[in-house]
Enzyme design. Structure first.
Site, PDB file in Angstrom:
ATOM      1  N   SER A  61       0.838  -1.193   0.000  1.00  0.00           N
ATOM      2  CA  SER A  61       0.000   0.000   0.000  1.00  0.00           C
ATOM      3  C   SER A  61       0.874   1.245   0.000  1.00  0.00           C
ATOM      4  O   SER A  61       2.091   1.171   0.208  1.00  0.00           O
ATOM      5  CB  SER A  61      -0.931   0.031   1.224  1.00  0.00           C
ATOM      6  OG  SER A  61      -0.184   0.122   2.429  1.00  0.00           O
ATOM      7  N   ILE A  63       3.138   4.521  -0.322  1.00  0.00           N
ATOM      8  CA  ILE A  63       4.367   4.850  -1.039  1.00  0.00           C
ATOM      9  C   ILE A  63       5.044   3.597  -1.561  1.00  0.00           C
ATOM     10  O   ILE A  63       5.532   3.564  -2.695  1.00  0.00           O
ATOM     11  CB  ILE A  63       5.320   5.648  -0.124  1.00  0.00           C
ATOM     12  CG1 ILE A  63       4.706   7.009   0.231  1.00  0.00           C
ATOM     13  CG2 ILE A  63       6.680   5.851  -0.792  1.00  0.00           C
ATOM     14  CD1 ILE A  63       5.484   7.793   1.276  1.00  0.00           C
ATOM     15  N   TYR A 204       6.077   8.222  16.890  1.00  0.00           N
ATOM     16  CA  TYR A 204       6.475   8.149  15.478  1.00  0.00           C
ATOM     17  C   TYR A 204       7.715   9.009  15.248  1.00  0.00           C
ATOM     18  O   TYR A 204       8.679   8.562  14.611  1.00  0.00           O
ATOM     19  CB  TYR A 204       5.313   8.615  14.607  1.00  0.00           C
ATOM     20  CG  TYR A 204       5.585   8.575  13.121  1.00  0.00           C
ATOM     21  CD1 TYR A 204       5.687   7.368  12.448  1.00  0.00           C
ATOM     22  CD2 TYR A 204       5.713   9.755  12.385  1.00  0.00           C
ATOM     23  CE1 TYR A 204       5.913   7.325  11.086  1.00  0.00           C
ATOM     24  CE2 TYR A 204       5.947   9.722  11.024  1.00  0.00           C
ATOM     25  CZ  TYR A 204       6.042   8.511  10.380  1.00  0.00           C
ATOM     26  OH  TYR A 204       6.266   8.463   9.020  1.00  0.00           O
ATOM     27  N   LYS A 208      11.501   7.794  13.971  1.00  0.00           N
ATOM     28  CA  LYS A 208      12.145   8.331  12.774  1.00  0.00           C
ATOM     29  C   LYS A 208      13.432   9.076  13.125  1.00  0.00           C
ATOM     30  O   LYS A 208      14.411   9.020  12.371  1.00  0.00           O
ATOM     31  CB  LYS A 208      11.178   9.253  12.029  1.00  0.00           C
ATOM     32  CG  LYS A 208       9.951   8.532  11.471  1.00  0.00           C
ATOM     33  CD  LYS A 208      10.320   7.395  10.530  1.00  0.00           C
ATOM     34  CE  LYS A 208       9.099   6.748   9.897  1.00  0.00           C
ATOM     35  NZ  LYS A 208       9.448   5.675   8.934  1.00  0.00           N
TER      36      LYS A 208
END
Length: 336
Positions: A61, A63, A204, A208
Site C-alpha cells: 500500500s 508509497i 512516530y 524516525k
C-alpha cells in the site's frame, strides 16, 4: 569610472534577479533544492535502475506500492514484502500488466518486520531467487495519531519494534551481502518527522529520529565501501493509507476518522522523487510541499524560529485532530 559603476550595477542587478528566481523556485518547490537539481540535471532512474534487483518492504500500500509500480515500469527486478500476501499478489498482478516484466521477475515474500527471527531467512530467499540485492528500500512502518498523556507505553514499544528495530534488523542481513559484493544501496523511508517534532506523533517522531541517527552513523562506518550508499528519504504529508493504519492511544484501537487526504502530495510524485534520490545517491532527501519544507529548513538552520513556529502550528494540528479532520489540512497551500 562610469563604465565601472555601470558594470557593478549590472552585476548587482543580475545577482538580485538570480536570488529572486531562486526564492520563487524554493517557494514552489516540493523537495529540497539538492534533490530538485538532481531531478533536472542528474542521473535518470530509467538508466540507473533498469535490471537492478530492488527489495521493497511495505509494498502492499501507499508509497511502497507506488514505488513498486514505478520500478516495474523502469524494468527493475522486484522482491516485494509486507504482512498481507493477498495484497502483495494484487500488486504483483498489476506490475505484470503495466510492465514488460515476467512472472519470475517479481518475488512475493511475506514479511513481518517485528518478527526479527525471520529476517535472515527472508534475505536468503531473495538471494536464492535473484542471486543478489542491489537496492533495499526500507519502507515498512506505521505512523501515530495520539497525545502522549493519553497513550499507553506499550504503543511506544510497538512503534519502536516496527519502525526502528525491524528496519535495522533487516538492514543488517542485507548489508552483510552488500559488503561482500562491495556495492549496493540501502534506502530508508524516514519522514520530515525525523527532522522536526510535532504533536500527536511523539512515538512516530522518536522512531524516525532514531532511524536518522542510526543511518547517519552507519554511513560513517562504511567509508571503506564507497559504492555502498546510505540514502534517507524524508517525505512530508503524502496521499497514502498511512493515516488509516496509524497507532492510536492503545494497541486495540484504530483511528475512527482519517479525514480528507486530497490536499496532500500525490503518492506518484513522492515515489518519483524517491527514485531520483536513489539514482543520484542523495544522502538525505526532503520531499514535501510547503510549509513543511520550509519548517525542515528552519529546523536545520534556525531551530529557535522552528520551535516558535511549531508551537503555533501544533495547536492548530491538535484542534484539527479533535475536530475529526486531517491534522495537517490547514497547512496545505493546495485548494481542495
Amino acid at each position: 569610472m562610469a563604465w565601472g559603476c555601470a558594470l557593478c550595477l549590472a552585476l548587482a542587478g543580475g545577482a538580485l534577479l538570480a536570488l529572486l528566481a531562486q526564492l520563487l523556485r524554493w517557494l514552489r518547490a516540493d523537495g529540497d533544492l539538492t534533490l530538485l537539481w538532481a531531478e533536472r540535471w542528474g542521473k535518470k532512474p530509467e538508466h540507473e535502475l533498469r535490471g537492478k534487483v530492488v527489495w521493497v518492504t511495505g509494498a502492499s500500500s501507499g508509497i511502497g506500492e507506488e514505488l513498486t509500480y514505478q520500478l516495474a515500469k523502469l524494468g527493475a527486478l522486484l522482491a516485494i514484502s509486507a504482512r498481507r500476501e493477498d495484497e502483495l499478489q494484487r500488486v504483483k498482478k498489476k506490475c505484470l500488466q503495466i510492465s514488460s516484466l515476467s512472472e519470475n521477475d517479481i518475488l512475493v515474500l511475506r514479511l513481518d518486520l517485528t518478527d526479527r527471527s525471520s529476517h535472515e531467512a527472508a534475505t536468503n530467499s531473495v538471494l536464492k531467487h535473484f542471486g543478489k540485492i542491489d537496492v533495499l528500500v526500507n519502507n515498512g512502518g506505521r505512523s501515530q495519531r495520539s497525545l502522549f498523556v493519553d497513550t499507553n507505553l506499550d504503543v511506544y514499544n510497538a512503534i519502536m519494534e516496527l519502525n526502528y528495530l525491524g528496519t535495522i534488523s533487516l538492514t543488517k542481513y542485507v548489508l552483510n551481502h552488500m559488503i561482500q559484493r562491495k556495492k549496493g544501496k540501502i534506502v530508508t523511508v524516514s519522514s520530515v518527522m525525523g527532522i522536526m517534532g510535532a504533536p500527536l506523533a511523539t512515538g512516530y517522531c522518536a522512531s524516525k529520529h532514531a532511524l536518522q541517527g542510526f543511518f547517519n552513523s552507519l554511513r560513517t562506518e562504511l567509508t571503506d565501501y564507497p559504492e555502498i550508499s546510505i540514502i534517507q528519504i524524508c517525505p512530508g504529508p503524502v496521499q497514502s493509507q498511512i493515516i488509516q493504519n496509524v497507532f492510536t492511544e492503545n494497541l486495540a484501537k484504530s483511528l475512527e476518522n482519517s479525514g480528507d487526504q486530497s490536499h496532500k502530495m500525490p503518492t506518484d510524485r513522492c515515489a518519483r522523487l524517491t527514485l531520483v534520490s536513489v539514482a543520484n545517491d542523495v544522502k538525505e532527501a526532503w520531499i514535501s510541499d510547503q510549509p513543511y519544507l520550509a519548517v525542515c529548513y528552519l529546523w536545520q538552520y534556525a531551530p529557535t524560529w522552528a520551535w516558535w513556529l511549531m508551537n503555533r502550528m501544533g495547536k492548530r494540528r491538535i484542534q484539527n485532530f479533535k475536530s475529526g479532520i486531517d491534522a495537517d489540512a490547514s497547512y496545505s497551500r493546495k485548494k481542495k
